[in-house]
Design a protein around this motif. Sequence first.
Motif, mmCIF file in Angstrom:
data_model
loop_
_atom_site.group_PDB
_atom_site.id
_atom_site.type_symbol
_atom_site.label_atom_id
_atom_site.label_comp_id
_atom_site.label_asym_id
_atom_site.label_seq_id
_atom_site.Cartn_x
_atom_site.Cartn_y
_atom_site.Cartn_z
ATOM 1 N N ASP A 197 0.476 -0.602 -0.083
ATOM 2 C CA ASP A 197 0.126 0.306 -0.004
ATOM 3 C C ASP A 197 0.905 1.447 -0.354
ATOM 4 O O ASP A 197 1.554 1.876 0.924
ATOM 5 N N TYR A 198 1.389 1.359 -0.889
ATOM 6 C CA TYR A 198 2.288 2.872 -1.471
ATOM 7 C C TYR A 198 1.549 4.001 -0.535
ATOM 8 O O TYR A 198 2.004 4.713 0.084
ATOM 9 N N PRO A 199 0.139 4.006 -0.795
ATOM 10 C CA PRO A 199 0.040 5.801 -0.069
ATOM 11 C C PRO A 199 -0.013 5.489 1.005
ATOM 12 O O PRO A 199 0.099 6.974 1.482
ATOM 13 N N SER A 200 -0.808 4.467 1.624
ATOM 14 C CA SER A 200 -0.409 4.797 3.233
ATOM 15 C C SER A 200 0.627 4.771 3.825
ATOM 16 O O SER A 200 1.194 6.008 4.849
ATOM 17 N N PHE A 201 2.092 4.571 2.722
ATOM 18 C CA PHE A 201 3.208 4.362 3.364
ATOM 19 C C PHE A 201 3.869 5.345 3.338
ATOM 20 O O PHE A 201 4.486 6.036 4.085
ATOM 21 N N ILE A 202 3.379 6.132 1.954
ATOM 22 C CA ILE A 202 4.276 7.809 2.396
ATOM 23 C C ILE A 202 3.877 8.782 2.703
ATOM 24 O O ILE A 202 4.005 9.669 3.841
ATOM 25 N N GLU A 203 1.991 8.309 3.111
ATOM 26 C CA GLU A 203 1.570 9.399 4.033
ATOM 27 C C GLU A 203 1.688 9.284 5.599
ATOM 28 O O GLU A 203 1.959 9.691 6.455
ATOM 29 N N GLU A 204 2.114 7.817 5.888
ATOM 30 C CA GLU A 204 2.777 7.696 7.221
ATOM 31 C C GLU A 204 4.374 8.787 7.742
ATOM 32 O O GLU A 204 4.016 8.482 8.740
ATOM 33 N N ASN A 205 4.679 8.791 6.630
ATOM 34 C CA ASN A 205 5.961 8.941 6.407
ATOM 35 C C ASN A 205 6.484 10.777 6.411
ATOM 36 O O ASN A 205 7.254 11.369 6.979
ATOM 37 N N ILE A 206 5.675 10.699 5.807
ATOM 38 C CA ILE A 206 5.707 12.414 5.461
ATOM 39 C C ILE A 206 4.745 13.585 5.651
ATOM 40 O O ILE A 206 2.934 12.607 4.736
ATOM 41 N N LYS A 207 3.917 14.489 6.389
ATOM 42 C CA LYS A 207 2.746 14.730 6.578
ATOM 43 C C LYS A 207 3.129 16.311 6.350
ATOM 44 O O LYS A 207 3.739 16.934 6.105
ATOM 45 N N GLY A 208 1.306 16.257 5.784
ATOM 46 C CA GLY A 208 1.048 17.680 4.860
ATOM 47 C C GLY A 208 -0.142 17.195 4.277
ATOM 48 O O GLY A 208 -0.645 16.328 4.477
ATOM 49 N N ASP A 209 -0.101 18.656 3.718
ATOM 50 C CA ASP A 209 -1.704 18.715 2.688
ATOM 51 C C ASP A 209 -1.470 18.579 1.183
ATOM 52 O O ASP A 209 -0.811 19.050 1.195
ATOM 53 N N PHE A 210 -1.362 17.202 0.648
ATOM 54 C CA PHE A 210 -0.936 16.997 -0.490
ATOM 55 C C PHE A 210 -2.571 16.671 -1.475
ATOM 56 O O PHE A 210 -2.496 16.539 -2.880
ATOM 57 N N GLY A 211 -3.738 17.265 -1.146
ATOM 58 C CA GLY A 211 -4.885 17.181 -1.665
ATOM 59 C C GLY A 211 -4.662 18.906 -3.038
ATOM 60 O O GLY A 211 -3.184 19.932 -2.908
ATOM 61 N N GLY A 212 -4.692 18.546 -3.763
ATOM 62 C CA GLY A 212 -4.900 19.598 -5.183
ATOM 63 C C GLY A 212 -6.426 19.108 -6.197
ATOM 64 O O GLY A 212 -7.465 18.146 -5.786
ATOM 65 N N ARG A 213 -6.582 20.257 -7.122
ATOM 66 C CA ARG A 213 -7.124 19.537 -8.250
ATOM 67 C C ARG A 213 -7.072 18.550 -9.329
ATOM 68 O O ARG A 213 -6.098 17.668 -9.428
ATOM 69 N N VAL A 214 -8.316 17.883 -9.522
ATOM 70 C CA VAL A 214 -8.409 17.256 -11.365
ATOM 71 C C VAL A 214 -8.915 17.946 -12.000
ATOM 72 O O VAL A 214 -9.626 18.136 -12.156
ATOM 73 N N VAL A 215 -7.895 18.477 -13.379
ATOM 74 C CA VAL A 215 -8.482 18.965 -14.372
ATOM 75 C C VAL A 215 -8.193 18.124 -15.795
ATOM 76 O O VAL A 215 -7.276 17.430 -15.678
#
Length: 351
Positions: A197-215
């Motif tokens: 589970d790459y996304p969960s691993f990344i979220e566990e190790n790097i904190k922050g707001d990474f959200g954005g737009r889909v265009v």
Amino acid sequence: MSGGVDSSVAALILKKDYNVIGVSLQVFDYSPYQDCDLKGVCCSPEDVYDARKVADSLNIPFYVLNYRDRFKKAVIDDFLSEYIKGRTPNPCVICNEKIKFGEMLNFASSVGADYVATGHYAIIEKYGSEYILKKGIDTKKDQSYFLYRLNQERLSKILFPLGKMKKEDVKKIARDNDLKVHDKRESHEICFVPNNDYPSFIEENIKGDFGGRVVDTNGRILGRHKGIFKYTIGQRRGLNISSDRPLYVVDIDAERREIIVGDNADLYHTEFITESNNLINKEMLFEKDIPIKVKIRYMSDEIECRLNRIDEDRLLVKTNRPIRAITRGQSAVFYNGDIVLGGGIIKEILR
């Protein structure tokens, strides 16, 4: 020794002509993942245990090296950084360059060993004064793609005893010699993401707001996402947007934190730029009469191409037909037949 059948048989074969020392690497702390199935993960505690048992049965010395800090700095930190930049890295390539054939060669030198040997399915041969890296003869197991970052000096100090063997023959040797790992399941997942589970691993190790737009490709806002690292080029499922036609991730803009979607046709391109190139055989790579093919991911087909040097670090790759989903951060590896000429990291796709 990874604890699998390949490295075990490699040790068995080499023991006939060399004084062999078995070495396993501890590269990751698996204690938080005790509830996960680690049988498909490389370098797990079970693998180290199996490697020790094989070494004992072969009557060779065995050591376990704690490379967790070095692995984190060289491989995991790079993995996290690349995904945050909107790129898709290949950590196995970096591990081979920095750890297995970087740190391990340094260790071998420090203990007076002449070579580092592994169970990779690839071939090293010497022609004149140069070493050549070639595909393993077992086309289903060939691992030359992951080894393109080896240079002449390192190739001179590496042995791949399985390169001219088929996997079924390796397993037979293991069975005939009563190696208990002869039927062990192979590792396929990335060793430091045990649940894949790459996304969960990344979220566990790097904190922050990474959200954005889909265009879309015209900049029209179609929705929002929760992190660019949750998406890869060519992805169709999980976009959470409504459309009257199929849409795919065609680009990722990390600076604007945007996922760009478009039609399947938007995924095909014929030109891209590579950086951080390692050219094993430079003269062959730029000879006009030598046909060259490029492979942009491990399981992809090889496509005929032409190479132009932009500067000391970058190459322009032009393919003779469009390739689907060329992805920044992945490795482009150049071949002439079964010879690996070198490769680089995909930096930019020309549209």
